[in-house]
Every structure is written in C-alpha cells, then in structure tokens.
Design a protein around this motif. Structure first.
Motif, PDB file in Angstrom:
ATOM      1  N   TYR A  28       0.839  -1.174  -0.203  1.00 43.09           N
ATOM      2  CA  TYR A  28      -0.055   0.163  -0.018  1.00 43.09           C
ATOM      3  C   TYR A  28       0.879   1.464   0.140  1.00 43.09           C
ATOM      4  N   GLU A  31       2.532   1.452  -3.434  1.00 40.46           N
ATOM      5  CA  GLU A  31       1.661   2.039  -4.532  1.00 40.46           C
ATOM      6  C   GLU A  31       1.127   3.493  -4.382  1.00 40.46           C
ATOM      7  N   ASP A  32       1.155   3.779  -3.011  1.00 35.40           N
ATOM      8  CA  ASP A  32       0.529   5.238  -2.843  1.00 35.40           C
ATOM      9  C   ASP A  32       1.817   6.152  -3.461  1.00 35.40           C
ATOM     10  N   ALA A  35       1.615   6.130  -7.063  1.00 39.67           N
ATOM     11  CA  ALA A  35       0.596   7.177  -7.694  1.00 39.67           C
ATOM     12  C   ALA A  35       0.729   8.473  -7.634  1.00 39.67           C
ATOM     13  N   ALA A  36       1.612   8.786  -6.308  1.00 40.93           N
ATOM     14  CA  ALA A  36       1.956  10.236  -6.140  1.00 40.93           C
ATOM     15  C   ALA A  36       3.080  10.759  -7.216  1.00 40.93           C
TER      16      ALA A  36
END
Length: 136
Positions: A28, A31-32, A35-36
C-alpha cells in the motif's frame, strides 16, 4: 492507514495473523508513492526477526506483484541479498537493519521503516527501537 502515515511519523498496526500486515501494508505504501509520482524516491525497509521470513515474504510479495525477487521487491539477509537499483521494497532481518545504521546512522536512503513482529521481544528489536527513536 495511508492517511495516518501522512499525518504521523510513527503508526502502530495491529491485526490478526494473515490479515496482510507484512505483505499488504508495505505494498500500500509503495503503490501510494507510485500514484503520487514518488515511486522512484521510495525506499521501504521491512524488518523480520528471522532470515526465512525475510526470504519468504520477499518471494510472496514479488509474486503477488507479478515480478521477480531482486526487482522492485528484494531482500537482504546475512551473507545473501537480492536487490537492484530498481528495488523499492526490501525485506531484511533485524540484524541487517542494525548494521545498516552503522554506515547510515540517519537512514537517509530509507523513506519508510516497517518493524514487523516487534512483539517478539529480543535484544536486537529493543536496540533497534531505541536507535530508531533517536533517528526520529
């Protein structure tokens, strides 16, 4: 979880065996960051008290991501490591992180440290907790 990580330097995660604390939480975080647009800067270190756990978790997480160990997901244990310049999530033994603190006392290259199995109290874990408190 991600909101709490954004608001606090330290977050304690507690859950039943098999709920994903060791496998999903680090993913998580990764992936965060991706994504950022910060995936290339991300360097997550996940400690495990035993060598076999570090190897097994690296293999499982890499498999879940459809990747080979040594790519984005790697491991480092005594006398053996599978990492590369692309590695962003590394499973290590507690002893390896302690040794890493010797050469990098502020852990400048790490963006996240995940201490797994902290409830399995040992001298290494206790020392690591004290040293990381000083790093904070």
């Amino acid at each position: 979880l991600l909101r709490l990580l954004g608001q606090h330097d330290v977050v304690v995660v507690s859950g039943a065996t098999g709920c994903g604390k060791s496998t999903q939480v680090p993913q998580y975080i990764l992936e965060d960051a991706i994504a950022a647009g910060e995936g290339a800067k991300c360097n997550i270190v996940v400690t495990q008290p035993r060598r076999i756990s570090a190897l097994g978790l690296a293999s499982r997480v890499a498999s879940e991501r459809g990747e080979a160990v040594g790519g984005v997901v790697g491991y480092s244990v005594r006398l053996e490591h599978r990492t590369s310049a692309a590695t962003r999530l590394t499973f290590v033994t507690t002893g390896i992180l302690l040794r890493r603190l010797l050469s990098d006392p502020d852990l400048q290259d790490a963006t996240h440290i995940v201490l797994d199995e902290v409830h399995e109290r040992s001298i290494e874990i206790d020392l690591l907790l004290l040293l990381l408190r000083d790093v904070l």
